[in-house]
Design an enzyme around this catalytic site. Structure first.
Site, short mmCIF file in Angstrom:
data_model
loop_
_atom_site.label_atom_id
_atom_site.label_comp_id
_atom_site.label_asym_id
_atom_site.label_seq_id
_atom_site.Cartn_x
_atom_site.Cartn_y
_atom_site.Cartn_z
CB SER A 118 100.64 5.27 27.85
OG SER A 118 100.24 6.43 26.74
CB VAL A 172 97.30 1.48 24.44
CG1 VAL A 172 95.89 1.98 24.05
CG2 VAL A 172 97.13 0.36 25.59
CG HIS A 173 99.40 6.05 22.20
ND1 HIS A 173 99.16 5.97 23.45
CD2 HIS A 173 98.68 7.11 21.65
CE1 HIS A 173 98.45 6.96 23.90
NE2 HIS A 173 97.90 7.70 22.94
CD GLU A 174 103.82 0.88 17.16
OE1 GLU A 174 103.62 0.31 16.18
OE2 GLU A 174 104.02 2.07 17.26
#
Length: 714
Positions: free
Chosen positions: A647, A650-652
């Site tokens: 997670s 993916v956010h980065e």
């Protein structure tokens, strides 16, 4: 008070009386009925129940935990004040959600109460239309029936609703596991879809009953007044309600048509890939267990990498890029869930086909006149290498009074087709049949019972949550089925979902109007309060201001964006999870509207991660957390870390695409949530709900502004 409480309680609905205080039951094979019997140990001291009244509501049965057997227990106190007091019952999270309904349409019509159709069971409509005063009447629930049998002390409980049947079946299975009579069934189907509304949906009867309903109304009044105030100021200064309009120009002045075509190509390729790939797997051209899952992961990486490369090649603004990448991630998760679930079912299907072949081979065999009696005759080196004891297996069957073997003595892997390696009774029987050894009639019946029990179990697995065999694997492998799943507001694939009866187009219009209204408010707030500090940081970099001077401006940039970014975050969440997903759900008749929980009451970060985005949480739970444990044999802590790590990456990636640089601030902040979760469970914070919620909101308040300022200034 006692008389008022008695008048408000629903009346009981049977004219029968019972002579025992406790009934225990077991579920039938088809899952529609449960046989109840009287507990003889309580009959001597049992006081007879009073005659029941008309109008029984069955909601109280559905409110029980799945882990409980079907029991009626009067208890020590049989007074009117206690026998029907269900306020103290606690709902098991796995049980049916209370907001079950046949259709949303009846709840959506506020001032008209439709008469009940002739022959329709009133218990099948969990919601009734509001009365003339605008308040919802007491909701009905799902009907069940309790009938006597020809044997004294035994009763039959019948439930027509599939969710109630599923709850009863799961409760019986859990009880059998606790008693040691059956090994737990490990399947990929670890999620329950039920009929429910979202919390802020106007159709949800409980929303108007919330004590904080007025604060929700106040929030939107404040948003409207803020929108009007900023629009008036922009019109006075710039002649337009959007002000200088830089954000709108950036969104609609470059490659809008190309963005739409790209999104259509992503959707079409996801549908075709899922259908064609799983068709090849089902036909046997690709073995999912050996190399199919590797090919699928490589395709997903190529799919997402091509999208990011295309966005950079077209030099899209961040609005176009982030939209395409987030939508692309949705398609990647849908492809992953569709292919991995159907790939798993392909293994189950191959195993069932193999066992059916072995069964047909056995049925063509001529039975021997008598069974071998010596231990050496019971086993052979070439055909019985697994060490199956025929006498022991025959004894297991003979002790059941000529009943068929209902469950396997030992459970092998559901997708295993290498019966020579597998260590189970089913594999041993199949090896014996393949060896051509002589077996007598009784042994043949025993082996047939074992194989048929295994095949029945595999058939249930292939049926999944489908209500019809025509939806079971491999009948689900159609282009229409994959296209429908792409449009559904869920990221977890199932063979079937709870559906509404029809579409309420007025509801679609309401939510669509709300979508565009929220977008207008977001654009005005972004232009008025977020664009100026962002433009200021860009000018500082273009002017060559050293990092030391930019750091001096950092606290002021953070403070300038605190409130605007918090409002934008709340509006973005409401736009997607309340408006857009509800529109998709209504158009596709998708009845499970559990897109989020009450994340605003979170006291820990793991609770927030579970509740604010239920579709993604369910995907990570099944395909990352559980898959890490079952496939790679990770511990629970290691699987949790792997889920948080994915997670965070993916956010980065999204932040890197938006700001066109890799800094890792969001990545490390997300990984920091894991030690924060540990701290929240320590003695320092455990049980301190208010303090935990304050810490949560401080992080949600300051975090977005702090992170955005870091990416802008440095």
């Amino acid at each position: 008070m006692a008389e008022g409480a008695a008048r408000s309680r629903p009346p009981l609905g049977s004219t029968d009386t019972l002579d025992s205080t406790k009934l225990t039951g077991s579920l039938s094979q088809d899952g529609t009925t449960a046989a109840l019997s009287v507990d003889e140990t309580t009959m001597s001291n049992a006081a007879p129940l009073r005659p029941a009244k008309e109008g029984t509501q069955a909601r109280d049965f559905g409110a029980r935990s799945q882990s409980e057997p079907v029991i009626l227990d009067e208890g020590a106190d049989s007074s009117d004040d206690t026998i029907e007091d269900y306020d103290d019952l606690e709902l098991d999270p796995d049980t049916l959600v209370a907001n079950s309904r046949k259709s949303m349409d009846a709840a959506y019509k506020p001032l008209r109460e439709e008469p009940e159709e002739e022959g329709e069971d009133s218990g099948s409509r969990p919601y009734s239309a509001p009365g003339p005063n605008g308040k919802h009447k007491k909701r009905n629930s799902i009907q069940i029936r309790l009938e006597r049998t020809d044997r004294k002390g035994r009763y039959t409980l019948t439930a027509d609703d599939p969710e109630i049947r599923s709850i009863l079946r799961k409760g019986i299975e859990r009880e059998e596991v606790e008693l040691g009579n059956r090994k737990p069934r490990r399947t990929i189907r670890d999620l329950v879809f039920t009929r429910q509304f979202t919390t802020f949906d106007r159709q949800n009867p409980t929303s108007s009953e919330s004590p904080f309903f007025g604060f929700f109304t106040l929030f939107w009044i404040g948003m409207v007044l803020l929108f009007v105030r900023v629009s008036m100021q922009n019109y006075r200064d710039y002649g337009s309600i959007l002000g200088s309009n830089q954000i709108a120009k950036m969104m609609f002045s470059h490659d809008v048509l190309v963005l739409g075509l790209t999104d259509g190509a992503m959707c079409g390729s996801a549908i075709l890939e899922g259908y064609l790939f799983q068709t090849l797997v089902q036909k046997g051209y690709i073995n999912w267990a050996k190399g199919g899952w590797i090919i699928q992961n490589l395709w997903q990486s190529l799919y997402l990498g091509s999208l990011v490369g295309w966005a950079y090649f077209r030099e899209w603004p961040w609005t176009h890029t982030i939209f395409a990448v987030l939508h692309g991630l949705v398609f990647v998760m849908k492809q992953h869930s569709y292919n991995f679930y159907n790939g798993y079912l392909s293994g189950v299907y191959r195993r069932r086909t193999l066992l059916e072949t072995r069964l047909r081979n056995m049925q063509t065999m001529e039975p021997a006149m008598s069974a071998p009696t010596s231990p050496s005759g019971l086993k052979s080196k070439e055909g019985m290498s697994s060490g199956l004891d025929l006498a022991e297996l025959t004894q297991k069957t003979s002790t059941k009074s000529n009943e068929a073997v209902k469950r396997r003595p030992s459970m092998g892997h559901r997708t295993s087709t290498n019966l020579h390696v597998e260590k189970s009774d089913v594999a041993s029987v199949a090896q014996l049949i393949e060896s051509g050894r002589s077996i007598d009639v009784e042994q043949m019946k025993t082996f047939e019972s074992v194989i048929r029990a295994e095949i029945d179990d595999l058939n249930r697995e292939l049926l999944g949550k489908a209500t019809s065999p025509y939806l079971a694997y491999p009948h689900n492998l159609t282009l229409t089925n994959m296209a429908e799943f792409i449009c559904l507001p869920t990221l977890v694939y199932e063979l079937d979902y709870p559906r509404q009866d029809h579409i309420n187009w007025w509801y679609v219009l309401e939510k669509t109007t709300a979508t565009f209204g929220v977008l207008c408010v977001m654009m005005v707030i972004s232009q008025a309060f977020i664009y100026p500090p962002v433009a200021k940081t860009m000018l500082m970099k273009e002017a060559g201001m050293p990092i030391e001077q930019r750091w001096q401006e950092f606290p002021f940039i953070v403070s300038d964006m605190l409130f605007p970014l918090l409002i934008e975050q709340l509006l973005t969440w409401y736009l997607i999870w309340e408006c857009i997903l509800n529109v998709l759900a209504e158009i596709t008749r998708f009845a499970d509207r559990g897109f989020y929980g009450d994340w605003w009451n979170s006291v820990t970060w793991d609770q927030y991660a579970r509740d604010w985005n239920r579709p993604v949480h369910n995907f990570l739970l099944r395909h990352v957390y559980h898959s890490s444990i079952s496939t790679f044999h990770l511990s629970r802590n290691a699987a949790t870390f792997a889920t948080f790590l994915l997670s965070a990456l993916v956010h980065e990636m999204c932040m890197a695409i938006m700001f066109k640089k890799v800094r890792g601030y969001l990545f490390w902040m997300q990984l920091l949530q894991m030690p924060l979760v540990m701290v929240s469970r320590s003695k320092l914070l455990k049980g301190r709900v208010v303090l935990g919620n304050v810490i949560f909101w401080m992080g949600l308040f300051v975090g977005p502004s702090f992170l955005t300022s870091l990416y802008l200034v440095i």
